[in-house]
Write an enzyme that holds these catalytic residues in place. Structure first.
Site, PDB file in Angstrom:
ATOM      1  N   GLU A 728       0.820  -1.217   0.000  1.00  0.00           N
ATOM      2  CA  GLU A 728       0.000   0.000   0.000  1.00  0.00           C
ATOM      3  C   GLU A 728       0.850   1.262   0.000  1.00  0.00           C
ATOM      4  O   GLU A 728       0.731   2.124   0.870  1.00  0.00           O
ATOM      5  CB  GLU A 728      -0.951   0.009   1.212  1.00  0.00           C
ATOM      6  N   ASP A 729       1.731   1.328  -0.979  1.00  0.00           N
ATOM      7  CA  ASP A 729       2.526   2.538  -1.185  1.00  0.00           C
ATOM      8  C   ASP A 729       3.514   2.858  -0.091  1.00  0.00           C
ATOM      9  O   ASP A 729       3.981   3.988  -0.005  1.00  0.00           O
ATOM     10  CB  ASP A 729       1.623   3.755  -1.397  1.00  0.00           C
ATOM     11  N   ALA A 730       3.797   1.878   0.756  1.00  0.00           N
ATOM     12  CA  ALA A 730       4.895   2.132   1.684  1.00  0.00           C
ATOM     13  C   ALA A 730       6.197   1.899   0.922  1.00  0.00           C
ATOM     14  O   ALA A 730       6.190   1.302  -0.165  1.00  0.00           O
ATOM     15  CB  ALA A 730       4.802   1.207   2.874  1.00  0.00           C
ATOM     16  N   GLY A 882       4.989   7.774  -1.020  1.00  0.00           N
ATOM     17  CA  GLY A 882       4.796   6.674  -0.095  1.00  0.00           C
ATOM     18  C   GLY A 882       5.408   6.992   1.240  1.00  0.00           C
ATOM     19  O   GLY A 882       6.258   7.880   1.350  1.00  0.00           O
ATOM     20  N   ARG A 914      -1.130   2.989 -12.266  1.00  0.00           N
ATOM     21  CA  ARG A 914      -0.749   4.406 -12.362  1.00  0.00           C
ATOM     22  C   ARG A 914      -0.008   4.727 -13.636  1.00  0.00           C
ATOM     23  O   ARG A 914       0.075   5.886 -14.033  1.00  0.00           O
ATOM     24  CB  ARG A 914       0.120   4.782 -11.163  1.00  0.00           C
TER      25      ARG A 914
END
Lengths: 1115, 232
Positions: A728-730, A882, A914
């Site tokens: 999740e975009d970390a 992130g 994206r």
């Protein structure tokens, strides 16, 4: 082929390097100082002092601006540079000296230069002392040589007047509207002179009658009547003023019929006067009507009786355009077309403000002089002028952004997060449209934005499309002399409209200069061409826009518009001749070597500046090879982007919103924002310890100076999941890299305190507050421990939340509190300045100076080293943001066979949806660049081609795909798939956990409601909101509900009389419960309720409502 | 030299009893001052990788750990300066020094057995000049910067730098400044249980010594682990 395109870059480079990125602000301001100011004063020119005994006049003459200075408290004058203004929290402004003369019976008796107010000085403008400084001298004066200027320093803070988009002035704009099912045609004009605007509207209703709406008239006036009132007696004259074409004249029938009742000019004036001033004396009515015609109607054409002909002609033209719209000969004007817009910058905005301020000053002076009676002479005049009126008005408006008449937010605090954010802020343009309304079309990207407004850089959300940014190639026009142009036009064979024969009027072209009809030309097309030829030979100003409008319909009016006004957005284009661009390779080389400047190219007619209207007449080729019948050629394709989007490598390969996100995000990245950290006085400031120049760069980065002020670091990035720590975009960072300095920033905060003087001779005192000295609000010995003798903390001390930095005591707020017979003397309040509760750091700098009010002032700067920690925000240059999810141990990280260990691990899920392909391209280009040991270019459209990059990678022994075999550091095994690794420039954004982390068990409560306070700075609670409440209700967890909303919030006990249900109280002296309503019969019990409920009861009681609580024993 | 390694390694390997005895061997493929490449034969991947990890940051080396700033009028903040100093690799002599946690002195400041004092005194420069690691003088003959060319800070006229830096032994697991090697890579070969270990030293220790110490360290830890298991 790419080579051909990139080689024209030096032109754009030369423009921006020579002009600077804030040229639009500086030009506008300089023009205002040079001409605008004087013209506002000339409008007043003379002030009659209507004194019964000695009537005289004050004549206003020339105006001079002195060097920026401040007046100290003792009256002495200090000349200042911007640095001192910032440091001492004063305004950087210059005194305006105005020559005033006393005139009696037409003779000048005395004259003198009088100080009429202070003008805030735009940094780096002609009025600024830094203007002529060399780079070395700038450094010595504590200024960044790369600072673009274009802002003001007001009370020590930097304020920008952002560009304001506005509809073009003096231009007839026609439009179709539907009112109640009927189509209504409208022609609108915003007639404008310096600092004043009047709107005129012509409306053609469904019955064909054309009426005009003018400011100052409550009712519509038929346009024929209005034209007649302006001096066109006969119907024929009027009809010809509209158009000699029969089809058009036929459309006037309804209007002529209606105005048949008022056959003469005189009647028409009477007709108008009756409607604008009903119920007045006829004499007054006529006078009002005359003033309306001369002052309120189309003021840009003049304010004299002689201008009436031009006004009637103008109305005729408006009616003509309106009829042509109805006939379908012309299309409704597009309000979003950039040719119909101008951008107002500081100069125009200040003109509005100064006009009102100066008029106030004149009125005030007049009043004073007329009242004072006897005293005369220049000294009396000087004494009657209160410069504060102008100074305060300008200062306040700039400091708050309140421009009067409801315009707020005109000025903004200059964004100094990093160098890019400053540049971008100075190139911003705001639309006056409301952000709460949809305004869909106004928010859309318009074809005329090409090369003028950045297609990517705009905020998301409510301001989307309304706040814009200038493209790199955009140039804002300045005022050119329209008189000169008009003269040239007459020389070129234009016939004055009064002298024009009917045939010429019918077949010729109407010629307009700045919206004003000046005459007719036989062949408009030819005239336009010869005028352009003059511009190319620099016989007229290069900013003059020449656009020809020639519909393909017989009878339709041909129009030639020549515009000289400021605020149009121009863009440079290369002129082509015989299918060849005039810009030869040789010339580009000369520009590159600085033998030639871009203005030389303008002067010699190789490049010209085209506004959006003129561009409609152009046929523009992208490139040399593609020229066929083109009139112009683009200069450089990357320059259509603005500053924010220019730092993205390969943006043309990204999904477009990603570039928009990145444009917004880049302004939050931390880096090296100024080389003058030692004198920087920004309240909050970040500095990256090891910023790097990106290895994949863009041409614009070099040009804008972003390589000298970088904000980010080149990281080895592997696209790889890591134990779920980058879901999740970390992102996962290497702990070793962080320990070596990756993402290490300093945070600086300035705390300040000033010793003020109070009426009665009391003043604040810097000292270590003493517990024995009757000081209110004493915070305990511990927090003052770091203070030195003078009450101020020592540099390099370690401080934590709550520690006092500047010890200060103040006198009591209200004197009456002090009683003479009290044993203790007057108390003092502790007004010391302490660290924010949640921050800590080291004292970096302590500055002592004198404030404007003459008191001592301290500024203490605290620094805090911030290592990346879990939760800090990072982003690449492709809208891929992130938060840090894990600092992975070096030995656990994957490695390649060469021993390369990535700094960053990003999850592959960040890409498919994206489509930021640009990031992959940056990654492998970065890798190739690292192998070559040079920077590679990733500029939009012209960046290093990926085939070339692949070749470099191949010859360096890498796979062209950018993938590599990687080993898992934990097991030593190879991963089953190859991993995409490369070099990507990463930015640390200023959202850091250290600034946000917050938790609370017990703590402060609000005074009014007794509920927990809100917000981190006040140690507040976390709101248990309505939706959370709903959950508990749904779940039936009533005890938890009660616990959250009552027990842990504002529970109180109150006494209630059971008999009357009203609030009772406990009388401590009598030791009994009292109900004021029931007296002896009271039966008082105590209940537990929320304090907010108690407040509600009392508020209701104050409204004469008796809220009765019916209570009974709990079962 | 090679003989010693093989002996050492064999001793360690035999002690482990989890290898194919007959096959276990080690050979140096390549060696210079910075880099060593060895072939590990007959060692399971898990142990080979453990050795790789140990060589990376499991071996104590010297690095600046504590800085006393006497004067710093440079543009750099004290913390930033201290960080730069800590990043300078120091030649390490493991025979004469012990880690502070294992030192008999048990003091916070340390003793001559567990710390080395380094100093910088720039004096007031007349012109803008670069202070390099050459000016970081050490009280010890061996423990000193591996290179004289590492830039520390540029001083302008009027700026001055005077400080004392205390170097201590530590491990890369605690902070990257104590990493013994910059590159520690284990790659596969075609054969089973045969691996190539490549070590590039940061300069603190000889590459061969890193491997040696790595083996020792690994052996000790496995011993410790065995004891813990036994005690259960």
């Amino acid at each position: 082929m790419t080579k051909v395109v990139t080689e024209r870059w030096p032109i754009i480079y030369d423009i921006l390097k020579r002009e600077g990125i804030a040229r639009q602000h500086l030009n506008s301001y300089d023009d205002f100082l040079e001409r605008g100011l004087q013209s506002i004063i000339d409008e007043v020119a003379q002030i009659d002092i209507e004194n019964a005994e000695y009537p005289y006049k004050i004549q206003l003459g020339k105006l001079k601006l002195q060097q920026p200075r401040i007046m100290e408290l003792d009256g002495s004058i200090t000349h200042i540079a911007p640095r001192e203004a910032r440091l001492r929290n004063v305004s950087y402004s210059s005194p305006i000296m105005l020559e005033a003369s006393v005139v009696e019976d037409g003779k000048i008796l005395e004259s003198r230069f009088i100080h009429v107010g202070d003008m805030p000085v735009m940094v780096r403008s002609n009025a600024c002392v830094l203007r002529s400084f060399s780079e070395q001298k700038l450094v010595e004066n504590g200024e960044d040589p790369n600072d673009p200027g274009g802002y003001f320093v007001i009370n020590g803070s930097e304020r920008v007047i952002v560009g304001l988009e506005d509809l073009s002035y003096n231009k007839i704009i026609v439009d179709k509207e539907t009112v109640g099912g009927n189509i209504v045609f409208k022609a609108k004009v915003y007639s404008s002179i310096v600092g004043y605007r009047a709107k005129l509207e012509l409306v053609m209703k469904h019955d064909g009658l054309i009426v005009s709406r003018i400011p100052g008239s409550p009712v519509d006036i038929p346009v024929i009547t209005l034209m007649r009132a302006l001096g066109l007696e006969s119907d024929k004259e009027i009809a010809i003023a509209v158009s000699p074409v029969d089809t058009i004249q036929d459309e006037l029938e309804a209007s002529f019929e209606k105005s048949g009742e008022v056959p003469t000019s005189k009647d028409s004036i009477v007709y108008i006067s009756k409607r604008i001033a009903p119920g007045m004396l006829e004499e007054f009515q006529i006078k009002r009507a005359e003033t309306l015609l001369d002052w309120g109607l189309l003021p840009h054409l003049g304010k004299n009786q002689d201008n009436r002909k031009e006004k009637s002609q103008f109305l005729g033209e408006a009616a003509c355009k309106l009829i042509e719209l109805k006939l379908g000969w012309v299309n409704p004007d597009d309000k979003d077309h950039y040719g119909n817009k101008v951008i107002k910058f500081a100069g125009q905005m200040l003109a509005d403000l100064f006009r009102t301020a100066f008029r106030n000053l004149v009125r005030d002076m007049k009043y004073q002089l007329e009242r004072s009676g006897q005293k005369r002479g220049i000294n009396a005049v000087a004494a009657a002028i209160r410069p504060g009126i102008v100074t305060d008005k300008l200062n306040n408006a700039l400091a708050t952004g309140n421009w009067g008449r409801g315009r707020v937010g005109v000025t903004q605090l200059l964004d100094r997060t990093n160098y890019l954010s400053t540049i971008s802020h100075l190139r911003r343009v705001q639309s006056p449209l409301s952000r709460t309304q949809p305004n869909f079309e106004a928010r859309d990207l318009h074809p005329t934005h090409f090369g003028r407004i950045c297609p990517s850089e705009t905020p998301e959300g409510s301001n989307c499309g309304l706040v814009k940014n200038l493209a790199l190639s955009a140039i804002i026009s300045v005022n050119a002399s329209s008189e000169e142009i008009i003269e040239k036009l007459y020389d070129l064979g234009v016939t004055y409209f009064l002298d024009a024969k009917i045939e010429l009027k019918r077949d010729g072209t109407r010629v307009f200069v700045d919206g004003k009809l000046i005459g007719y030309a036989k062949d408009g097309q030819k005239l336009a061409e010869s005028l352009r030829e003059l511009r190319r030979h620099s016989k007229i100003h290069p900013h003059v826009g020449i656009s020809m409008h020639q519909p393909n319909i017989k009878g339709a009016t041909k129009r030639l518009y020549v515009n000289c006004n400021a605020g149009r957005v121009l863009r440079p284009l290369i002129i082509t001749k015989d299918n060849k661009s005039l810009l030869t390779q040789d010339l580009v080389e000369k520009v590159k070597k600085r033998f030639l400047s871009w203005s030389d190219l303008i002067r010699t007619g190789i490049i010209e500046l085209i506004d959006a209207n003129e561009e409609e007449n152009c046929y523009i080729a992208i490139d040399q090879e593609k020229i066929k019948k083109h009139t112009h050629m683009e200069v450089f394709s990357s320059a259509i982007l603005g500053a924010g989007a220019s730092i993205i490598p390969y943006p043309e390969h990204n999904q477009s919103p990603r570039n928009t996100y990145q444009s917004a995000m880049a302004k939050q990245s931390l880096g090296f924002s100024t080389p003058l950290m030692n004198t920087s006085t920004y309240v909050r400031q970040h500095l990256m310890l090891y910023p790097q120049v990106p290895i994949v760069t863009t041409k614009a980065m070099g040009l804008l100076g972003l390589e000298e002020r970088p904000a980010g670091q080149n990281c080895v990035v592997a696209v790889l999941p890591f134990d779920g720590y980058n879901i999740e975009d970390a992102i996962v960072l290497s702990k070793s890299s962080v320990e070596r300095g990756l993402g290490r920033t300093f945070f600086y905060r300035i705390y300040e305190a000033e010793a003020k003087q109070y009426p009665g001779g009391m003043r604040d005192k810097f000292e270590i507050p003493n517990a024995e000295e009757n000081i209110r609000g004493f915070k305990g010995e511990k927090v003052y421990r770091l203070l030195e003798e003078d009450g101020v903390i020592a540099a390099e001390s370690n401080v934590r939340g709550g520690d006092i930095l500047i010890g200060k005591t103040s006198p009591p707020r209200f004197m009456e509190e002090y009683k003479e017979f009290e044993i203790k003397g007057p108390y003092r309040r502790d007004t010391s300045v302490g660290m924010r509760p949640s921050e800590s750091g080291v004292i970096d700098t302590v500055v002592m100076t004198q404030s404007h009010e003459g008191g001592r002032m301290y500024k203490v700067r605290v620094r805090d080293m911030r290592l990346p920690e879990i939760g800090d925000k990072f982003a690449s240059r492709h809208g891929q943001k992130g938060v840090l999810g894990l600092l992975a141990n070096n030995e656990d990280l994957p490695y390649t066979s060469e021993g390369i260990v990535p700094d960053v691990l990003i999850n592959p899920h960040a890409f498919p949806s994206r489509m930021t392909v640009g990031m992959f391209m940056e990654s492998i280009t970065g890798k190739a660049a690292a192998m070559r040991g040079t920077q590679f270019d990733g500029s939009a459209f012209v960046g290093e081609k990926i085939d070339a990059v692949k070749e470099v990678l191949g010859s360096a022994g890498f796979k062209y795909s950018g993938k590599e075999i990687m080993y898992d550091g934990r097991t030593g095994r190879t991963f089953p798939a190859e991993v995409f690794v490369g070099l990507v420039y990463y930015q640390k954004l200023h959202h850091m956990v250290a600034d946000k982390i917050h938790a609370r068990a017990r703590g402060q409560v609000q005074m009014l409601t007794k509920q927990p306070t809100e917000g981190r700075a006040r140690g507040g609670g976390l709101r248990f909101g309505e939706m959370e409440r709903d959950c508990l209700i749904a779940y039936g967890a009533s005890m938890i509900l009660k616990d959250r909303l009552l027990e842990e919030s504002d529970k109180t006990e109150i006494y209630v009389c059971e008999r009357c249900g009203l609030v009772a109280y406990h009388d401590m002296k009598q030791r009994k419960f009292v109900c004021r309503v029931c007296g002896d019969k009271a039966r008082v019990s105590s209940i537990s309720i929320a304090y907010a409920f108690k407040l509600l009861l009392q508020e209701m009681m104050s409204l004469n409502i008796a809220p009765r609580l019916l209570i009974k024993e709990r079962v | 030299m090679v003989f010693i390694y093989v002996q050492e390694l064999a001793r360690f390997l035999f002690g482990l009893k989890c290898f194919h005895f007959d096959l276990a061997s080690i050979a140096i493929i390549e060696e210079d001052e910075q880099k060593i490449v060895v072939k590990l034969k007959g060692i399971q991947l898990e142990y080979a990788n453990a050795l790789r990890r140990m060589c990376l940051n499991g071996i104590p080396v010297f690095a600046v750990d504590d800085v006393v700033i006497i004067e710093n009028s440079s543009v750099f903040a004290d913390e930033a300066l201290a960080h730069r100093l800590s990043m300078i690799p120091l030649k390490t002599d493991l025979s004469r020094f012990v880690e502070p946690s294992k030192c008999d002195c048990h003091s916070d400041t340390g003793c001559s057995n567990c710390r080395v004092l380094l100093m910088i005194d720039s004096g007031p420069p007349d012109t803008t000049r670069l202070v390099t690691s050459a000016e970081l003088t050490s009280e010890d003959e061996i423990v000193k910067p591996v290179s004289d060319k590492i830039p520390i800070i540029e001083l302008a006229p009027g700026q001055k730098l005077k400080l004392e830096a205390y170097a201590r032994l530590g491990r890369g697991t605690e902070h990257a400044k104590w990493n013994a090697s910059n590159v520690s890579v284990l790659t596969e070969t075609d054969k089973e249980d045969e691996h190539i270990l490549t070590i590039e030293s940061s300069g603190c220790l000889e590459p061969s010594q890193i491997v040696l110490s790595g083996i020792n360290e690994l052996a000790n830890r496995i011993d410790d682990f065995k004891q813990i298991i036994a005690a259960l």
